[in-house]
Write an enzyme that holds these catalytic residues in place. Structure first.
Site, mmCIF file in Angstrom:
data_model
loop_
_atom_site.group_PDB
_atom_site.id
_atom_site.type_symbol
_atom_site.label_atom_id
_atom_site.label_comp_id
_atom_site.label_asym_id
_atom_site.label_seq_id
_atom_site.Cartn_x
_atom_site.Cartn_y
_atom_site.Cartn_z
ATOM 1 C CB ALA A 1 -27.231 -17.954 -147.750
ATOM 2 C CD GLN B 1 -22.550 -6.235 -148.796
ATOM 3 O OE1 GLN B 1 -23.645 -5.929 -149.246
ATOM 4 N NE2 GLN B 1 -22.382 -6.561 -147.521
ATOM 5 C CB CYS C 1 -18.381 -6.967 -139.068
ATOM 6 S SG CYS C 1 -19.219 -8.109 -140.181
ATOM 7 N N GLY D 1 -19.575 -15.874 -145.435
ATOM 8 C CA GLY D 1 -18.509 -15.137 -146.105
ATOM 9 C C GLY D 1 -17.217 -15.063 -145.321
ATOM 10 C CB SER D 2 -16.424 -14.430 -141.757
ATOM 11 O OG SER D 2 -16.925 -13.116 -141.668
#
Length: 395
Positions: A200, A179, A325, A71-72
């Site tokens: 994932a 999310q 994070c 995602g980042s």
């Protein structure tokens, strides 16, 4: 000692089916998908099939899905490469005050490069109102990035309405759906989403694999330079095994989505009701109804979140005070501050995110442990002692 994992928003345990699907591609079917001999062609065919699977999950076309490391990376790509591709049209980008740091820190990076960023405020529930977005739009706005659902407080945003506003002003619309992907129904065409990020490991797949959906027609400069992988926009040999695991996890998540969401919503609401009824001076964070099925987020007055997490861990409960994070930070959550909580209450927050294996017995054990933990911490709190004295005087 009983062990209960309630931090599924941070990461999930890989499903056995996903691991099983991956194994051949870590051993005998190890070819490079860019090679033209049979082993490589087999890898390329496997990659194409996995791309079809994840594309169908959001009603996208195969060629609109690009695989990433998570995602980042997808968020960075969506903001940076798109900003570069459209900067001749304008240098203004709109996002929200409660985005994941993968968006916020990328926005800060773009600010240093001369782009202007508007951070739209949210209401007390963490919702970006269409009116607030409308007020932020400008003739030079090229991109709007609003998350699908918040990773800390679970609030689900009115994405379709927000996307319409972005498009009415000629801007692209991106959403960080890390999310939400696999947990909530997503139709990028129906919702007007131009770009979408997913990962994932939030849906019981492997870490280190994600995707960026880019609608056909959206311009993007290459994000990683080198070979011609991912249609020349992201160089590097594809992680075929990880992508296969992602596809299998996606397939299973979609097959079970409606039933699992209903089960989790029931457990979530049960947990919320028990906490509100049995633990005084508690506050539910996020919207009561428009929230992720598995998210329970509370703030408790007169205590500090780190002590709460440590005592819960000692009792076998793995939870979080916010985003994984930033779990090493002593600063209060930017999300909780954005919805109007004062620092001292924001510091006493707890996020419980339920998963496939969570039972009602797990929830009961956790809340019983939480009650004892909060009683212990408040017994040592000078703030709580002062509060009780003030209450006594007032009576």
């Amino acid at each position: 000692m009983k062990q209960i994992y309630l931090d599924n928003a941070a990461t999930t345990q890989m499903r056995p089916e996903a691991l099983e699907a991956m194994m051949p591609h870590l051993t005998e079917a190890y070819g490079n998908a860019s090679s033209i001999y049979p082993l490589g062609e087999e890898a390329a065919a496997t990659l194409a099939e996995a791309r079809r699977t994840v594309a169908q999950a959001i009603n996208a076309d195969d060629r609109e899905v690009y695989f990433t490391s998570g995602g980042s990376e997808s968020d960075n790509w969506a903001l940076i490469a798109t900003a570069e591709a459209y900067e001749s049209k304008g240098r203004h980008i709109v996002t929200s005050a409660i985005e994941h740091h993968a968006i916020l820190h990328t926005a800060e990076y773009l600010e240093k490069r001369g782009f202007e960023i508007t951070y739209v405020p949210v209401d007390e529930f963490g919702i970006v109102s269409p009116a607030a977005l409308e007020a932020a739009m400008r003739p030079d706005t090229i991109l709007v990035s609003i998350m699908f659902a918040n990773n800390e407080i679970g609030t689900v945003e009115p994405l379709a309405e927000l996307a319409k506003i972005a498009h009415a002003h000629g801007a692209l619309f991106h959403t960080d759906a890390v999310q939400a992907f696999g947990h909530l129904p997503i139709d990028v065409k129906e919702m007007g989403i131009d770009m979408l990020s997913a990962s994932a490991h939030k849906i019981y797949g492997p870490k280190g694999t994600g995707l960026l959906y880019m609608r056909k027609g959206v311009r993007s400069k290459a994000f990683i330079h080198g070979g011609q992988q991912e249609r020349g926009l992201r160089a590097g040999t594809e992680n075929v095994a990880g992508i296969v695991g992602f596809a299998k996890a996606t397939e299973l998540a979609l097959a079970e989505q409606a039933e699992e969401a209903a089960r989790l919503c029931e457990l979530r609401d049960y947990a919320i009701e028990r906490i509100e009824r049995e633990i005084p001076h508690s506050r539910l964070n996020g919207h009561r109804r428009e929230r992720l099925p598995n998210n329970v987020n509370f703030s408790f007055e007169f205590i500090e979140g780190e002590g709460m997490l440590l005592q819960l861990a000692f009792k076998g409960v793995s939870a979080s005070s916010g985003s994984a994070c930033t779990s090493g930070s002593l600063d209060p959550s930017h999300v909780l501050l954005a919805i109007g909580l004062p620092h001292e209450i924001a510091h006493g927050s707890l996020r419980l995110t339920l998963g496939r294996d969570t039972t009602r017995e797990d929830v009961d054990y956790t809340i019983d442990a939480l009650k004892g933990t909060i009683e212990n911490l408040r017994a040592m709190s000078p703030l709580y002692e002062d509060f009780l004295k003030d209450q006594k005087k007032a009576s």
